[in-house]
Design an enzyme around this catalytic site. Structure first.
Site, PDB file in Angstrom:
ATOM      1  N   ARG A  33       0.855  -1.193   0.000  1.00 45.41           N
ATOM      2  CA  ARG A  33       0.000   0.000   0.000  1.00 45.41           C
ATOM      3  C   ARG A  33       0.893   1.245   0.000  1.00 45.41           C
ATOM      4  NH1 ARG A  33      -5.456  -0.084   1.054  1.00 45.41           N
ATOM      5  NH2 ARG A  33      -5.681  -1.994   2.244  1.00 45.41           N
ATOM      6  N   LEU A  81       8.440 -12.212  -7.262  1.00 42.17           N
ATOM      7  CA  LEU A  81       8.984 -11.188  -8.168  1.00 42.17           C
ATOM      8  C   LEU A  81       9.271  -9.882  -7.439  1.00 42.17           C
ATOM      9  CD1 LEU A  81       6.427 -11.566 -11.135  1.00 42.17           C
ATOM     10  CD2 LEU A  81       8.436 -12.953 -10.648  1.00 42.17           C
ATOM     11  N   GLN A  84      13.437  -4.600  -4.819  1.00 46.95           N
ATOM     12  CA  GLN A  84      13.944  -3.293  -5.230  1.00 46.95           C
ATOM     13  C   GLN A  84      14.790  -3.643  -6.464  1.00 46.95           C
ATOM     14  OE1 GLN A  84      15.275  -0.550  -6.600  1.00 46.95           O
ATOM     15  NE2 GLN A  84      17.194  -0.987  -5.523  1.00 46.95           N
ATOM     16  N   THR A 126      18.783 -12.995 -11.627  1.00 49.25           N
ATOM     17  CA  THR A 126      19.085 -11.992 -12.654  1.00 49.25           C
ATOM     18  C   THR A 126      20.442 -12.206 -13.311  1.00 49.25           C
ATOM     19  OG1 THR A 126      19.640  -9.634 -12.902  1.00 49.25           O
ATOM     20  CG2 THR A 126      19.865 -10.539 -10.706  1.00 49.25           C
ATOM     21  N   GLU A 128      22.395  -9.931 -13.763  1.00 53.63           N
ATOM     22  CA  GLU A 128      23.326  -9.042 -13.051  1.00 53.63           C
ATOM     23  C   GLU A 128      24.279  -9.832 -12.146  1.00 53.63           C
ATOM     24  OE1 GLU A 128      23.667  -5.397 -13.057  1.00 53.63           O
ATOM     25  OE2 GLU A 128      22.832  -6.020 -14.964  1.00 53.63           O
ATOM     26  N   TYR A 150      22.478  -4.357  -5.671  1.00 53.67           N
ATOM     27  CA  TYR A 150      21.334  -5.118  -6.185  1.00 53.67           C
ATOM     28  C   TYR A 150      21.758  -6.556  -6.496  1.00 53.67           C
ATOM     29  CZ  TYR A 150      18.023  -6.940  -9.599  1.00 53.67           C
ATOM     30  OH  TYR A 150      17.142  -7.762 -10.267  1.00 53.67           O
ATOM     31  N   LYS A 154      20.659 -10.177  -4.830  1.00 55.20           N
ATOM     32  CA  LYS A 154      20.061 -11.279  -5.600  1.00 55.20           C
ATOM     33  C   LYS A 154      20.904 -12.554  -5.476  1.00 55.20           C
ATOM     34  CE  LYS A 154      16.242  -9.634  -7.386  1.00 55.20           C
ATOM     35  NZ  LYS A 154      14.930 -10.301  -7.330  1.00 55.20           N
ATOM     36  N   HIS A 180      14.674  -7.889 -19.569  1.00 56.97           N
ATOM     37  CA  HIS A 180      13.451  -8.095 -20.340  1.00 56.97           C
ATOM     38  C   HIS A 180      12.565  -6.875 -20.155  1.00 56.97           C
ATOM     39  CE1 HIS A 180      13.399 -10.167 -16.501  1.00 56.97           C
ATOM     40  NE2 HIS A 180      12.106  -9.920 -16.423  1.00 56.97           N
TER      41      HIS A 180
HETATM   42  O1  F7E Z   1      20.096  -0.187 -17.355  1.00 59.56           O
HETATM   43  C1  F7E Z   1      22.726   1.890 -18.877  1.00 59.56           C
HETATM   44  C2  F7E Z   1      22.964   1.366 -17.487  1.00 59.56           C
HETATM   45  O2  F7E Z   1      18.476   0.453 -15.580  1.00 59.56           O
HETATM   46  C3  F7E Z   1      20.554  -0.822 -18.498  1.00 59.56           C
HETATM   47  C4  F7E Z   1      16.570  -4.575 -14.120  1.00 59.56           C
HETATM   48  O3  F7E Z   1      15.367  -5.160 -14.532  1.00 59.56           O
HETATM   49  O4  F7E Z   1      17.798  -5.737 -15.829  1.00 59.56           O
HETATM   50  C5  F7E Z   1      17.527  -4.440 -15.298  1.00 59.56           C
HETATM   51  O5  F7E Z   1      18.710  -3.830 -14.812  1.00 59.56           O
HETATM   52  C6  F7E Z   1      21.898  -0.269 -18.904  1.00 59.56           C
HETATM   53  C7  F7E Z   1      22.886  -0.129 -17.745  1.00 59.56           C
HETATM   54  O6  F7E Z   1      18.577  -1.933 -16.401  1.00 59.56           O
HETATM   55  C8  F7E Z   1      21.045   5.100 -18.611  1.00 59.56           C
HETATM   56  O7  F7E Z   1      24.215   1.817 -16.983  1.00 59.56           O
HETATM   57  C9  F7E Z   1      22.742   4.269 -19.693  1.00 59.56           C
HETATM   58  O8  F7E Z   1      24.118  -0.624 -18.182  1.00 59.56           O
HETATM   59  O9  F7E Z   1      17.614  -0.217 -17.846  1.00 59.56           O
HETATM   60  P1  F7E Z   1      18.615  -0.399 -16.770  1.00 59.56           P
HETATM   61  P2  F7E Z   1      19.652  -2.870 -15.666  1.00 59.56           P
HETATM   62  O10 F7E Z   1      20.478  -2.110 -14.724  1.00 59.56           O
HETATM   63  O11 F7E Z   1      20.358  -3.660 -16.703  1.00 59.56           O
HETATM   64  C10 F7E Z   1      18.405  -6.661 -14.909  1.00 59.56           C
HETATM   65  C11 F7E Z   1      18.559  -7.998 -15.607  1.00 59.56           C
HETATM   66  C12 F7E Z   1      17.706  -6.727 -13.602  1.00 59.56           C
HETATM   67  O12 F7E Z   1      17.699  -7.753 -12.939  1.00 59.56           O
HETATM   68  C13 F7E Z   1      17.210  -5.429 -13.026  1.00 59.56           C
HETATM   69  O13 F7E Z   1      16.261  -5.644 -12.009  1.00 59.56           O
HETATM   70  O14 F7E Z   1      21.717   1.035 -19.402  1.00 59.56           O
HETATM   71  N1  F7E Z   1      22.220   3.276 -18.936  1.00 59.56           N
HETATM   72  N2  F7E Z   1      22.045   5.397 -19.500  1.00 59.56           N
HETATM   73  C14 F7E Z   1      21.166   3.741 -18.254  1.00 59.56           C
HETATM   74  N3  F7E Z   1      20.311   3.141 -17.406  1.00 59.56           N
HETATM   75  C15 F7E Z   1      19.302   3.894 -16.892  1.00 59.56           C
HETATM   76  N4  F7E Z   1      18.409   3.302 -16.056  1.00 59.56           N
HETATM   77  N5  F7E Z   1      19.154   5.228 -17.190  1.00 59.56           N
HETATM   78  C16 F7E Z   1      20.012   5.879 -18.044  1.00 59.56           C
HETATM   79  O15 F7E Z   1      19.860   7.067 -18.321  1.00 59.56           O
END
Ligand code: F7E
Length: 339
Positions: A33, A81, A84, A126, A128, A150, A154, A180
């Site tokens: 909530r 699921l 954070q 993940t 990650e 993070y 995980k 995804h």
């Molecule tokens: O970043 C780069 C950033 O925040 C992707 C989550 O679902 O997938 C997700 O995590 C990439 C990174 O996703 C910006 O540095 C550049 O390399 O969209 P993201 P994430 O960190 O890969 C994994 C599998 C999970 O498990 C997580 O829960 O993009 N990047 N410029 C940026 N990222 C963001 N957010 N914003 C930018 O401006």
């Protein structure tokens, strides 16, 4: 069949709840909530679908709440699921990330162990966990070398479910899912930030899209495909760990180019690192990099070897990179036009 979905208000909860309902499940969702009474992606569900969900308001960090829930519902399946899930934020708030992702997962595992040991559990692990892998592609045997709070949280979750699985003979499976995305992805994630930015620019905005590391390489698939894999993991004869991805690598820069391509805008790049800009044919700045959006540590060089899910579960991604980008950009153009 009855299933509980924690994190039902997120992107994956949106697709998973619809998949389970279409298979005739009674779907229960755990929802935290908040003071503004927003319900995340639940508010995007068609009303006839939404009204079939049984919502339990509570928090996964509340052990009591989870115990009562498992005791009263005793579901056949539980999809854990809730988390954070924003990697960038985990560097700013490691403690709250650990509380939700480690403490919450431990609570779910304990409630299953003591009150509903026949429940089959899916844990959202993940890619990650691989950090910055030296071997490509990555599969279930690739070393786990997390590079963010993070990912560390995980890793603890993954090992908690593995330990409970072996120690207490519980059915707990881990999905090591690569990125995804979808049209209901949160705007803080890079793909949605880009698709929304492209739509805005196409429809007249002069504001460039400001991004961090454009060179990060990920394996991006479509969330709707991945929830089917989650379900398949719980129908398999034994609990196990599975890598899911598309087997394709693309940089953030590739995503930007492809997204502008959907809008028929050609982008060219100038400069490097934080000085990099993406320009239109007329020389207008469409994209620029900002040091503030870089992470203290980057995890990338990703490409999934998903042969195990293909062989054991018969899972294949239907939507690959180009189609994913098209779905997201076209959806955001439509959304902005109808605002
Ligand atoms: O970043 C780069 C950033 O925040 C992707 C989550 O679902 O997938 C997700 O995590 C990439 C990174 O996703 C910006 O540095 C550049 O390399 O969209 P993201 P994430 O960190 O890969 C994994 C599998 C999970 O498990 C997580 O829960 O993009 N990047 N410029 C940026 N990222 C963001 N957010 N914003 C930018 O401006």
């Amino acid at each position: 069949m009855k299933a509980i979905v924690t994190g039902i208000s997120g992107q994956d909860g949106f697709f998973l709840s619809q998949l389970l309902l279409s298979k005739g499940y009674e779907v229960h969702g755990v929802l935290r909530r908040n003071s503004s009474m927003t319900r995340g992606t639940i508010d995007f569900l068609p009303p006839d679908i939404e009204k079939q969900l049984v919502i339990h308001y509570g928090d996964i960090t509340d052990e009591n709440f989870l115990s009562k829930l498992l005791q009263s519902e005793k579901p056949e399946e539980l999809y854990h699921l809730a988390a954070q899930s924003f990697v960038g934020y985990s560097f700013e708030s490691a403690h709250s990330t650990y509380d939700a992702n480690i403490g919450g997962t431990l609570n779910v595992c304990n409630a299953i162990k003591t009150l509903s040991p026949d429940t089959r559990m899916y844990f959202a692990a993940t890619s990650e966990l691989f950090g910055k892998p030296n071997e490509t592609p990555q599969n279930e045997r690739t070393p786990l070398l997390p590079r963010s709070p993070y990912a560390v949280s995980k890793l603890a979750g993954l090992w908690t479910t593995r330990t409970y699985r072996d120690a207490y003979q519980l059915f707990m499976s881990n999905g090591i899912l690569f990125n995804h995305e979808s049209e209901v992805r949160g705007p803080e994630f890079v793909t949605r930030k880009i698709s929304m930015g492209v739509a805005r620019i196409l429809l007249g905005s002069n504001e460039p899209i400001v991004l961090g590391n454009l060179s990060a390489v990920k394996d991006w698939g479509y969330a709707k495909d991945y929830v089917e894999g989650m379900w398949k993991m719980l129908q398999y004869e034994i609990p196990d760990d599975f890598v899911m991805g598309t087997g394709e690598s693309h940089s953030v820069r590739d995503f930007v180019e492809e997204a502008f391509g959907v809008a028929n805008i050609k982008i060219t790049w100038k400069g490097t690192g934080v000085n990099e800009v993406g320009l239109s044919e007329e020389g207008k700045v469409l994209v620029k990099a900002s040091r503030g959006l870089y992470r203290p540590l980057e995890s990338d060089n990703y490409r999934a070897d998903y042969s195990k899910v293909r062989e054991k579960l018969g899972w294949e991604p239907r939507v690959k990179f180009k189609e994913l980008v098209r779905i997201m950009v076209e959806n955001d153009i439509k959304l902005i036009k109808h605002k």
